[in-house]
Design a protein around this motif. Structure first.
Motif, PDB file in Angstrom:
ATOM      1  N   ARG A   7     -72.692 -22.524 108.315  1.00  0.00           N
ATOM      2  CA  ARG A   7     -74.312 -21.712 107.527  1.00  0.00           C
ATOM      3  C   ARG A   7     -75.143 -21.232 108.229  1.00  0.00           C
ATOM      4  NH1 ARG A   7     -74.088 -25.728 103.624  1.00  0.00           N
ATOM      5  NH2 ARG A   7     -75.839 -26.891 104.938  1.00  0.00           N
ATOM      6  N   VAL A   8     -75.030 -21.997 109.586  1.00  0.00           N
ATOM      7  CA  VAL A   8     -75.881 -21.887 110.512  1.00  0.00           C
ATOM      8  C   VAL A   8     -75.215 -20.971 110.963  1.00  0.00           C
ATOM      9  CG1 VAL A   8     -76.445 -22.473 113.104  1.00  0.00           C
ATOM     10  CG2 VAL A   8     -76.457 -23.508 111.483  1.00  0.00           C
ATOM     11  N   ALA A   9     -73.648 -20.631 111.586  1.00  0.00           N
ATOM     12  CA  ALA A   9     -73.006 -19.260 112.858  1.00  0.00           C
ATOM     13  C   ALA A   9     -72.864 -18.498 111.569  1.00  0.00           C
ATOM     14  CB  ALA A   9     -71.318 -19.598 112.794  1.00  0.00           C
TER      15      ALA A   9
ATOM     16  N   ALA B 162     -75.778 -12.672 110.603  1.00  0.00           N
ATOM     17  CA  ALA B 162     -76.338 -12.196 110.112  1.00  0.00           C
ATOM     18  C   ALA B 162     -77.814 -10.839 110.299  1.00  0.00           C
ATOM     19  CB  ALA B 162     -77.008 -12.523 108.410  1.00  0.00           C
ATOM     20  N   ARG B 163     -78.529 -12.517 111.068  1.00  0.00           N
ATOM     21  CA  ARG B 163     -79.667 -11.820 112.195  1.00  0.00           C
ATOM     22  C   ARG B 163     -79.343 -10.909 113.298  1.00  0.00           C
ATOM     23  NH1 ARG B 163     -80.784 -17.422 111.875  1.00  0.00           N
ATOM     24  NH2 ARG B 163     -79.560 -17.327 113.995  1.00  0.00           N
ATOM     25  N   ALA B 164     -78.096 -11.070 114.013  1.00  0.00           N
ATOM     26  CA  ALA B 164     -76.977  -9.845 114.742  1.00  0.00           C
ATOM     27  C   ALA B 164     -76.660  -8.685 114.182  1.00  0.00           C
ATOM     28  CB  ALA B 164     -76.055 -10.686 115.892  1.00  0.00           C
ATOM     29  N   ARG B 165     -76.228  -9.140 113.038  1.00  0.00           N
ATOM     30  CA  ARG B 165     -76.295  -7.565 112.411  1.00  0.00           C
ATOM     31  C   ARG B 165     -77.266  -6.515 112.010  1.00  0.00           C
ATOM     32  NH1 ARG B 165     -72.606 -10.395 109.231  1.00  0.00           N
ATOM     33  NH2 ARG B 165     -73.758 -10.480 107.336  1.00  0.00           N
ATOM     34  N   HIS B 166     -78.366  -7.395 111.740  1.00  0.00           N
ATOM     35  CA  HIS B 166     -79.414  -6.873 111.148  1.00  0.00           C
ATOM     36  C   HIS B 166     -80.288  -6.103 112.579  1.00  0.00           C
ATOM     37  CE1 HIS B 166     -84.240  -7.229 110.466  1.00  0.00           C
ATOM     38  NE2 HIS B 166     -83.848  -6.353 108.905  1.00  0.00           N
ATOM     39  N   GLN B 167     -80.740  -7.029 113.880  1.00  0.00           N
ATOM     40  CA  GLN B 167     -80.958  -6.394 114.513  1.00  0.00           C
ATOM     41  C   GLN B 167     -80.402  -5.562 115.248  1.00  0.00           C
ATOM     42  OE1 GLN B 167     -84.307  -7.697 115.785  1.00  0.00           O
ATOM     43  NE2 GLN B 167     -83.317  -6.380 117.295  1.00  0.00           N
TER      44      GLN B 167
END
Length: 200
Positions: free
Chosen positions: A165-167, A172-177
């Protein structure tokens, strides 16, 4: 004609007594006069069903288009209470065998919401104690078939799921950024403002 009269007409001893006393036998059609035959009843039912289908009475029924549940399983004499508990998501009701079975099915989801290993151990210890206690009871009811949980194995699976879940969240955060970085500056600010408003 009442049910009692129908029984009397069908009883051969009463027919014989009535015949001997001079009452005679009822005519074949007299007993059933005014009643529809089986073929007529079938036709009435078919007509009613066809009309209900045309009116749309059977449209949008709950469970329409879904497979029937419980067809492949073994016979469970307590199927009705188990389905009631599952359908209405009742907790703490019913015999321990059924409540523990329901809790066991949802235990991994509950463990995933736990924040620490100590809390996870506490929950599993309590669950195992209640399973063993229910197995020892000498009261009636369905047998307890819920297995106890191996705490160390459950802890290892919990760590793996948590790491996954952490990975996934980091991805998801990296894709969003990356999506934000690809946008022009003005569009990026507009999107960030919209996201902040949505999160409130």
């Amino acid at each position: 004609m009442t049910e009692k009269e129908n029984r009397e007409l069908a009883d051969p001893r009463l027919k014989a007594a009535r015949y001997r006393s001079g009452g005679g036998l009822p005519e074949e059609g007299e007993a059933d006069a005014g009643r529809p035959t089986m073929e007529q009843r079938d036709q009435i039912v078919e007509i009613e069903l066809a009309q209900a289908i045309r009116r749309g009475d059977f449209d949008n029924l709950p469970g329409a288009g879904k497979p029937l549940t419980g067809l492949g399983g073994t016979y469970d004499p307590d199927w009705w209470i188990r389905q009631k508990i599952e359908r209405e998501r009742l907790t703490g009701l019913g015999p321990p065998a059924l409540t523990l079975r329901t809790e066991n099915a949802e235990l991994d989801d509950r463990l995933d919401r736990v924040g620490s290993e100590a809390e996870l151990r506490e929950i599993l210890t309590d669950f195992n104690r209640r399973v063993i206690e229910a197995r020892r009871q000498l009261q009636g009811g369905p047998p307890v078939v819920t297995p106890t949980r191996d705490i160390d194995a459950a802890l290892e699976r919990w760590r793996e799921r948590r790491a996954a879940r952490v990975a996934e969240a980091a991805e998801a955060r990296a894709r969003h950024q990356a999506e934000l970085d690809a946008l022009p500056r003005r569009e990026r600010r507009r999107r960030l403002r919209a996201e902040r408003r949505a999160s409130r």
